[in-house]
Motif scaffolding. Structure first.
Motif, mmCIF file in Angstrom:
data_model
loop_
_atom_site.group_PDB
_atom_site.id
_atom_site.type_symbol
_atom_site.label_atom_id
_atom_site.label_comp_id
_atom_site.label_asym_id
_atom_site.label_seq_id
_atom_site.Cartn_x
_atom_site.Cartn_y
_atom_site.Cartn_z
ATOM 1 N N ALA A 173 0.798 -1.330 0.107
ATOM 2 C CA ALA A 173 -0.067 0.049 0.088
ATOM 3 C C ALA A 173 0.909 1.237 -0.003
ATOM 4 O O ALA A 173 0.567 2.012 -0.683
ATOM 5 N N ARG A 174 1.829 1.163 0.739
ATOM 6 C CA ARG A 174 2.776 2.400 1.034
ATOM 7 C C ARG A 174 3.505 2.475 -0.532
ATOM 8 O O ARG A 174 3.772 3.543 -1.062
ATOM 9 N N GLY A 175 3.888 1.287 -0.878
ATOM 10 C CA GLY A 175 4.758 1.418 -2.370
ATOM 11 C C GLY A 175 3.734 2.052 -3.464
ATOM 12 O O GLY A 175 4.214 2.580 -4.031
ATOM 13 N N LEU A 176 2.746 1.403 -3.454
ATOM 14 C CA LEU A 176 1.560 1.970 -4.495
ATOM 15 C C LEU A 176 1.175 3.322 -4.295
ATOM 16 O O LEU A 176 1.462 4.282 -5.352
ATOM 17 N N LEU A 177 1.230 3.907 -3.094
ATOM 18 C CA LEU A 177 0.822 5.230 -2.801
ATOM 19 C C LEU A 177 2.082 6.261 -3.228
ATOM 20 O O LEU A 177 2.046 7.186 -3.936
ATOM 21 N N SER A 178 3.174 5.684 -2.962
ATOM 22 C CA SER A 178 4.515 6.541 -3.361
ATOM 23 C C SER A 178 4.652 6.489 -4.882
ATOM 24 O O SER A 178 4.939 7.352 -5.579
ATOM 25 N N TYR A 179 4.640 5.248 -5.546
ATOM 26 C CA TYR A 179 4.669 5.275 -6.994
ATOM 27 C C TYR A 179 3.587 6.078 -7.848
ATOM 28 O O TYR A 179 4.021 6.830 -8.721
ATOM 29 N N PHE A 180 2.440 6.125 -7.242
ATOM 30 C CA PHE A 180 1.350 6.682 -7.899
ATOM 31 C C PHE A 180 0.996 7.916 -7.745
ATOM 32 O O PHE A 180 0.012 8.726 -8.317
ATOM 33 N N SER A 181 1.558 8.420 -6.564
ATOM 34 C CA SER A 181 1.387 9.778 -6.136
ATOM 35 C C SER A 181 1.980 11.000 -6.993
ATOM 36 O O SER A 181 3.102 10.569 -7.581
ATOM 37 N N PRO A 182 1.256 12.158 -7.175
ATOM 38 C CA PRO A 182 1.822 13.149 -8.370
ATOM 39 C C PRO A 182 3.246 13.572 -7.788
ATOM 40 O O PRO A 182 3.549 13.688 -6.430
ATOM 41 N N ALA A 183 4.049 13.689 -8.821
ATOM 42 C CA ALA A 183 5.475 14.115 -8.322
ATOM 43 C C ALA A 183 5.580 15.780 -7.814
ATOM 44 O O ALA A 183 4.925 16.451 -7.923
#
Length: 95
Positions: free
Chosen positions: A85-95
Motif C-alpha cells: 500500500a505504501r509502495g503503491l501510494l508512493s509510486y502513483f502519487s503526483p510528483a
C-alpha cells in the motif's frame, strides 16, 4: 499508517482473499499472480479511486512485481498488504 494507506491495504487484502478463492483448487498457487492481481485491481476494485489516478494494467503489474521483490529482499516486519500500500501510494502519487 494513515487512513489512505489503510484503505489501499484493505483493497489489496480483498484481492488476496478473492485470489485464494479463485485458485482454491491449487491452494492459491499462481506463478502469474501479478497479472491476475493487476487485472482484478484495475477492473473490479476501487484501487484507482483510492490512489486518485487512472491505472494501466501493465504498469500496475510491473509495480506489483517490483514490490514483491523489495518485500522479499527487505523482509520487513509488517504485512505485505501494508508494505505494498505504501509502495503503491508512493509510486502513483503526483510528483
Amino acid at each position: 499508517m494513515d487512513e489512505l494507506a489503510q484503505r489501499v491495504s484493505k483493497v489489496l487484502h480483498d484481492a488476496a482473499e478473492t485470489h485464494h478463492v479463485v485458485f482454491k483448487i491449487v491452494d492459491g498457487a499462481d506463478d502469474d499472480w501479478a497479472s491476475w492481481y493487476s487485472d482484478w485491481l484495475v477492473n473490479l476494485s476501487p484501487l484507482a479511486e483510492a490512489l486518485g489516478t487512472q491505472l494501466v494494467r501493465s504498469e500496475l503489474t510491473y509495480v506489483l512485481v517490483r514490490l514483491e521483490k523489495e518485500y522479499s529482499d527487505q523482509k520487513p516486519d509488517e504485512r505485505w498488504e501494508d508494505f505494498y500500500a505504501r509502495g503503491l501510494l508512493s509510486y502513483f502519487s503526483p510528483a
